[in-house]
Design a protein around this motif. Structure first.
Motif, PDB file in Angstrom:
ATOM      1  N   ALA A   1       1.041  -0.941   0.177  1.00 22.88           N
ATOM      2  CA  ALA A   1       0.353   0.130  -0.060  1.00 22.88           C
ATOM      3  C   ALA A   1       1.116   1.208   0.024  1.00 22.88           C
ATOM      4  O   ALA A   1       0.515   1.785  -0.604  1.00 22.88           O
ATOM      5  N   LEU A   2       1.725   1.678   0.569  1.00 22.45           N
ATOM      6  CA  LEU A   2       2.550   2.486   1.067  1.00 22.45           C
ATOM      7  C   LEU A   2       3.404   3.189  -0.778  1.00 22.45           C
ATOM      8  O   LEU A   2       3.223   3.416  -0.672  1.00 22.45           O
ATOM      9  N   VAL A   3       3.451   1.775  -1.029  1.00 17.44           N
ATOM     10  CA  VAL A   3       4.573   1.440  -2.789  1.00 17.44           C
ATOM     11  C   VAL A   3       3.549   2.133  -3.371  1.00 17.44           C
ATOM     12  O   VAL A   3       4.212   2.788  -4.170  1.00 17.44           O
TER      13      VAL A   3
ATOM     14  N   SER B   1      10.914 -14.517   7.197  1.00 20.78           N
ATOM     15  CA  SER B   1       9.229 -14.347   6.595  1.00 20.78           C
ATOM     16  C   SER B   1       9.318 -12.907   6.140  1.00 20.78           C
ATOM     17  O   SER B   1       8.412 -12.679   5.679  1.00 20.78           O
ATOM     18  N   TYR B   2      10.529 -11.806   5.527  1.00 21.05           N
ATOM     19  CA  TYR B   2      10.865 -10.972   5.595  1.00 21.05           C
ATOM     20  C   TYR B   2      11.089 -11.681   3.373  1.00 21.05           C
ATOM     21  O   TYR B   2      10.302 -10.065   3.169  1.00 21.05           O
ATOM     22  N   LEU B   3      11.292 -12.376   2.994  1.00 22.83           N
ATOM     23  CA  LEU B   3      10.825 -13.010   1.843  1.00 22.83           C
ATOM     24  C   LEU B   3       9.746 -12.416   1.967  1.00 22.83           C
ATOM     25  O   LEU B   3       9.415 -12.265   0.372  1.00 22.83           O
ATOM     26  N   SER B   4       8.768 -13.862   2.503  1.00 23.93           N
ATOM     27  CA  SER B   4       7.572 -13.822   1.904  1.00 23.93           C
ATOM     28  C   SER B   4       7.002 -12.539   1.898  1.00 23.93           C
ATOM     29  O   SER B   4       5.663 -12.155   1.289  1.00 23.93           O
ATOM     30  N   ILE B   5       7.256 -11.938   3.200  1.00 26.71           N
ATOM     31  CA  ILE B   5       6.741 -10.302   2.879  1.00 26.71           C
ATOM     32  C   ILE B   5       7.021  -9.971   1.327  1.00 26.71           C
ATOM     33  O   ILE B   5       5.860  -8.901   0.588  1.00 26.71           O
ATOM     34  N   GLY B   6       7.786  -9.551   0.487  1.00 21.04           N
ATOM     35  CA  GLY B   6       8.432  -8.977  -0.917  1.00 21.04           C
ATOM     36  C   GLY B   6       7.492  -9.721  -1.804  1.00 21.04           C
ATOM     37  O   GLY B   6       7.048  -9.303  -2.534  1.00 21.04           O
ATOM     38  N   VAL B   7       7.546 -11.030  -1.246  1.00 22.94           N
ATOM     39  CA  VAL B   7       6.853 -11.874  -2.453  1.00 22.94           C
ATOM     40  C   VAL B   7       5.391 -11.201  -2.253  1.00 22.94           C
ATOM     41  O   VAL B   7       4.954 -12.007  -4.065  1.00 22.94           O
ATOM     42  N   LEU B   8       4.657 -11.384  -1.294  1.00 18.74           N
ATOM     43  CA  LEU B   8       3.233 -11.619  -1.570  1.00 18.74           C
ATOM     44  C   LEU B   8       2.999 -10.148  -1.946  1.00 18.74           C
ATOM     45  O   LEU B   8       1.909  -9.857  -2.874  1.00 18.74           O
TER      46      LEU B   8
ATOM     47  N   LEU C   1       4.422  -8.236  -4.571  1.00 16.57           N
ATOM     48  CA  LEU C   1       4.764  -8.592  -5.630  1.00 16.57           C
ATOM     49  C   LEU C   1       3.753  -8.967  -6.494  1.00 16.57           C
ATOM     50  O   LEU C   1       2.604  -8.477  -6.728  1.00 16.57           O
ATOM     51  N   VAL C   2       2.393 -10.112  -5.307  1.00 22.01           N
ATOM     52  CA  VAL C   2       1.732 -10.498  -5.504  1.00 22.01           C
ATOM     53  C   VAL C   2       0.134  -9.838  -5.355  1.00 22.01           C
ATOM     54  O   VAL C   2      -0.563  -9.143  -6.994  1.00 22.01           O
ATOM     55  N   PHE C   3       0.644  -8.752  -4.352  1.00 27.33           N
ATOM     56  CA  PHE C   3      -0.581  -8.024  -4.620  1.00 27.33           C
ATOM     57  C   PHE C   3      -0.397  -6.666  -5.979  1.00 27.33           C
ATOM     58  O   PHE C   3      -1.046  -6.738  -6.492  1.00 27.33           O
ATOM     59  N   GLN C   4       1.421  -6.216  -5.685  1.00 27.27           N
ATOM     60  CA  GLN C   4       0.963  -5.632  -6.840  1.00 27.27           C
ATOM     61  C   GLN C   4       0.814  -5.995  -8.438  1.00 27.27           C
ATOM     62  O   GLN C   4       0.390  -5.151  -8.721  1.00 27.27           O
ATOM     63  N   GLN C   5       0.906  -6.757  -8.671  1.00 25.97           N
ATOM     64  CA  GLN C   5       0.470  -7.745  -9.879  1.00 25.97           C
ATOM     65  C   GLN C   5      -0.708  -7.530 -10.618  1.00 25.97           C
ATOM     66  O   GLN C   5      -0.949  -6.680 -11.291  1.00 25.97           O
ATOM     67  N   ILE C   6      -1.397  -7.900  -8.997  1.00 24.15           N
ATOM     68  CA  ILE C   6      -3.127  -7.645  -9.533  1.00 24.15           C
ATOM     69  C   ILE C   6      -3.426  -6.040  -9.466  1.00 24.15           C
ATOM     70  O   ILE C   6      -4.223  -6.400 -10.284  1.00 24.15           O
TER      71      ILE C   6
ATOM     72  N   VAL D   1      13.782  -4.964  -7.364  1.00 22.71           N
ATOM     73  CA  VAL D   1      14.289  -4.421  -6.074  1.00 22.71           C
ATOM     74  C   VAL D   1      12.367  -5.047  -5.118  1.00 22.71           C
ATOM     75  O   VAL D   1      12.827  -4.612  -4.382  1.00 22.71           O
ATOM     76  N   PHE D   2      11.371  -4.707  -5.415  1.00 23.80           N
ATOM     77  CA  PHE D   2      10.583  -4.565  -4.496  1.00 23.80           C
ATOM     78  C   PHE D   2       9.855  -5.661  -3.997  1.00 23.80           C
ATOM     79  O   PHE D   2       9.962  -5.628  -2.714  1.00 23.80           O
ATOM     80  N   THR D   3      10.026  -7.303  -4.723  1.00 27.92           N
ATOM     81  CA  THR D   3       9.968  -7.830  -4.465  1.00 27.92           C
ATOM     82  C   THR D   3      11.807  -8.182  -2.629  1.00 27.92           C
ATOM     83  O   THR D   3      11.569  -9.183  -1.416  1.00 27.92           O
ATOM     84  N   LEU D   4      12.762  -7.613  -2.708  1.00 23.43           N
ATOM     85  CA  LEU D   4      13.265  -8.176  -2.274  1.00 23.43           C
ATOM     86  C   LEU D   4      14.035  -7.017  -1.282  1.00 23.43           C
ATOM     87  O   LEU D   4      14.608  -7.450  -0.177  1.00 23.43           O
ATOM     88  N   MET D   5      13.320  -5.709  -1.601  1.00 19.43           N
ATOM     89  CA  MET D   5      13.301  -5.621  -0.433  1.00 19.43           C
ATOM     90  C   MET D   5      13.411  -4.848   1.030  1.00 19.43           C
ATOM     91  O   MET D   5      13.380  -4.994   1.834  1.00 19.43           O
TER      92      MET D   5
END
Length: 156
Positions: free
Chosen positions: A23-25, A80-87, A89-94, A129-133
């Protein structure tokens, strides 16, 4: 809090952090997008406009990737932090598909074809970068953080 609820509560923190991070990005992207599409692209071309927007988005990612897990009280490890980025990214692509379909009248084929354009070749690494940040900005052991959660919830 009962002992049965403690593990469940811990696992919903990463999706909550992913939603905040996204949401922030995405809010920054919604502010920058019209400037890029309506003003910069006609003047400079699509690829250069995307190249100028990318550092601003990465700055937003840098901030949001530290704030979101703190606000959501994520206390897990690298997974946990990687899953934040991956999830996120899913929200972002939707959301990207929804904006493409709804506001720009693009088809799925148009959106996929974008990735092979010069602008898309700048956009794809930005998505990486968005996914890994969140993983990059993950607090390290012993490092103090000055960002405080929004509320003090003893239920955690």
């Amino acid at each position: 809090m009962t002992s049965e609820r403690a593990p469940r509560r811990r696992y919903i923190r990463a999706p909550h952090a992913a939603a905040i991070y996204f949401a922030l990005v995405f809010a920054v992207g919604l502010l920058l997008g019209p400037v890029r599409v309506l003003w910069l692209e006609p003047w400079l071309g699509q690829a250069l406009a995307v190249a100028l927007e990318a550092p601003l988005l990465i700055a937003a990612m840098w901030f949001a990737a530290r704030v979101a897990p703190t606000w959501a009280r994520v206390d897990g490890g690298w997974f946990s932090y990687l899953s934040i980025g991956v999830l996120a990214l899913v929200f972002q692509q939707i959301a990207d598909l929804a904006v493409g379909f709804g506001l720009r009248g693009m088809t799925l084929a148009d959106q996929l074809a974008y990735f092979s354009t010069p602008a898309g070749m700048i956009y794809v690494p930005t998505l990486l970068v968005f996914t890994l940040m969140p993983l990059i900005r993950m607090p390290r052991a012993g490092a103090a953080t000055s960002i405080k959660p929004l509320r003090d919830d003893p239920a955690g």
